[in-house]
Design a protein around this motif. Structure first.
Motif, PDB file in Angstrom:
ATOM      1  N   LEU A 112     -28.509  59.652 109.354  1.00 38.14           N
ATOM      2  CA  LEU A 112     -29.093  60.326 110.516  1.00 38.14           C
ATOM      3  C   LEU A 112     -29.242  61.818 110.257  1.00 38.14           C
ATOM      4  O   LEU A 112     -30.281  62.407 110.575  1.00 38.14           O
ATOM      5  N   ALA A 113     -28.239  62.426 109.659  1.00 34.55           N
ATOM      6  CA  ALA A 113     -28.312  63.858 109.364  1.00 34.55           C
ATOM      7  C   ALA A 113     -29.497  64.157 108.444  1.00 34.55           C
ATOM      8  O   ALA A 113     -30.238  65.125 108.657  1.00 34.55           O
ATOM      9  N   ARG A 114     -29.699  63.311 107.451  1.00 35.48           N
ATOM     10  CA  ARG A 114     -30.812  63.497 106.525  1.00 35.48           C
ATOM     11  C   ARG A 114     -32.146  63.412 107.272  1.00 35.48           C
ATOM     12  O   ARG A 114     -33.049  64.209 107.051  1.00 35.48           O
ATOM     13  N   ARG A 115     -32.262  62.439 108.183  1.00 29.46           N
ATOM     14  CA  ARG A 115     -33.513  62.301 108.957  1.00 29.46           C
ATOM     15  C   ARG A 115     -33.760  63.502 109.860  1.00 29.46           C
ATOM     16  O   ARG A 115     -34.905  63.838 110.148  1.00 29.46           O
ATOM     17  N   LYS A 157     -27.002  69.209 108.174  1.00 27.52           N
ATOM     18  CA  LYS A 157     -25.841  68.808 107.391  1.00 27.52           C
ATOM     19  C   LYS A 157     -25.079  67.716 108.121  1.00 27.52           C
ATOM     20  O   LYS A 157     -25.058  67.665 109.353  1.00 27.52           O
ATOM     21  N   THR A 158     -24.448  66.846 107.342  1.00 28.09           N
ATOM     22  CA  THR A 158     -23.631  65.784 107.930  1.00 28.09           C
ATOM     23  C   THR A 158     -22.525  66.379 108.795  1.00 28.09           C
ATOM     24  O   THR A 158     -22.219  65.862 109.870  1.00 28.09           O
ATOM     25  N   LEU A 168     -23.773  67.128 112.300  1.00 29.84           N
ATOM     26  CA  LEU A 168     -23.846  65.923 113.126  1.00 29.84           C
ATOM     27  C   LEU A 168     -22.453  65.491 113.559  1.00 29.84           C
ATOM     28  O   LEU A 168     -22.243  65.104 114.709  1.00 29.84           O
ATOM     29  N   GLN A 169     -21.499  65.562 112.656  1.00 29.20           N
ATOM     30  CA  GLN A 169     -20.123  65.194 113.001  1.00 29.20           C
ATOM     31  C   GLN A 169     -19.567  66.111 114.086  1.00 29.20           C
ATOM     32  O   GLN A 169     -18.835  65.653 114.968  1.00 29.20           O
ATOM     33  N   SER A 170     -19.941  67.381 114.060  1.00 24.56           N
ATOM     34  CA  SER A 170     -19.526  68.315 115.113  1.00 24.56           C
ATOM     35  C   SER A 170     -20.126  67.931 116.457  1.00 24.56           C
ATOM     36  O   SER A 170     -19.469  68.027 117.494  1.00 24.56           O
ATOM     37  N   TRP A 171     -21.395  67.491 116.438  1.00 23.69           N
ATOM     38  CA  TRP A 171     -22.027  67.045 117.681  1.00 23.69           C
ATOM     39  C   TRP A 171     -21.317  65.811 118.215  1.00 23.69           C
ATOM     40  O   TRP A 171     -21.025  65.712 119.400  1.00 23.69           O
TER      41      TRP A 171
END
Length: 117
Positions: free
Chosen positions: A28-31, A35-36, A39-42
């Motif tokens: 998902l981060a790549r799309r 950065k991964t 996304l993990q922070s979100w």
């Protein structure tokens, strides 16, 4: 007691929609072009996406931005749930058709025996 989508945090809704789309955080981060770790922070509610990324995120996950933000609207469609119930209904139908086929085969055999007999 059921839980409404509005009872979840933004991060939990992002995670649920990502899971329903069968995407890893890295995919998902790549799309999204982020950065991964972002996304993990979100997903862990340590930060929130800017509006342009929120709209992009909603599009990639096939949910509305409103659902992501406040849980109102249609929740993400889970292909896994649908596939499981589809498979179950196909198994039931297949079992029924096999019983019908066996009954027909038995009837054909009985008629053949009467003709031969």
């Amino acid at each position: 007691m059921s839980v409404n989508s509005s009872d979840y945090t933004l991060g939990e809704r992002i995670c649920k929609a990502r899971d329903a789309s069968s995407l890893s955080t890295a995919q998902l981060a790549r799309r999204l072009g982020i950065k991964t770790s972002t996304l993990q922070s979100w997903e862990s509610d340590r930060s929130e996406p800017r509006s342009n990324k929120l709209v992009l995120l909603a599009g990639v996950l096939n949910v509305s931005p409103t659902w992501l933000l406040v849980g109102r609207g249609t929740p993400p469609f889970s292909e896994t749930t649908s596939t499981t119930s589809d498979l179950d209904s196909m198994r039931v139908a297949l079992d029924r058709v096999q019983r019908q086929a066996q009954a027909l085969a038995d009837e054909i055999a009985a008629l053949q025996d009467r003709l031969d007999g």
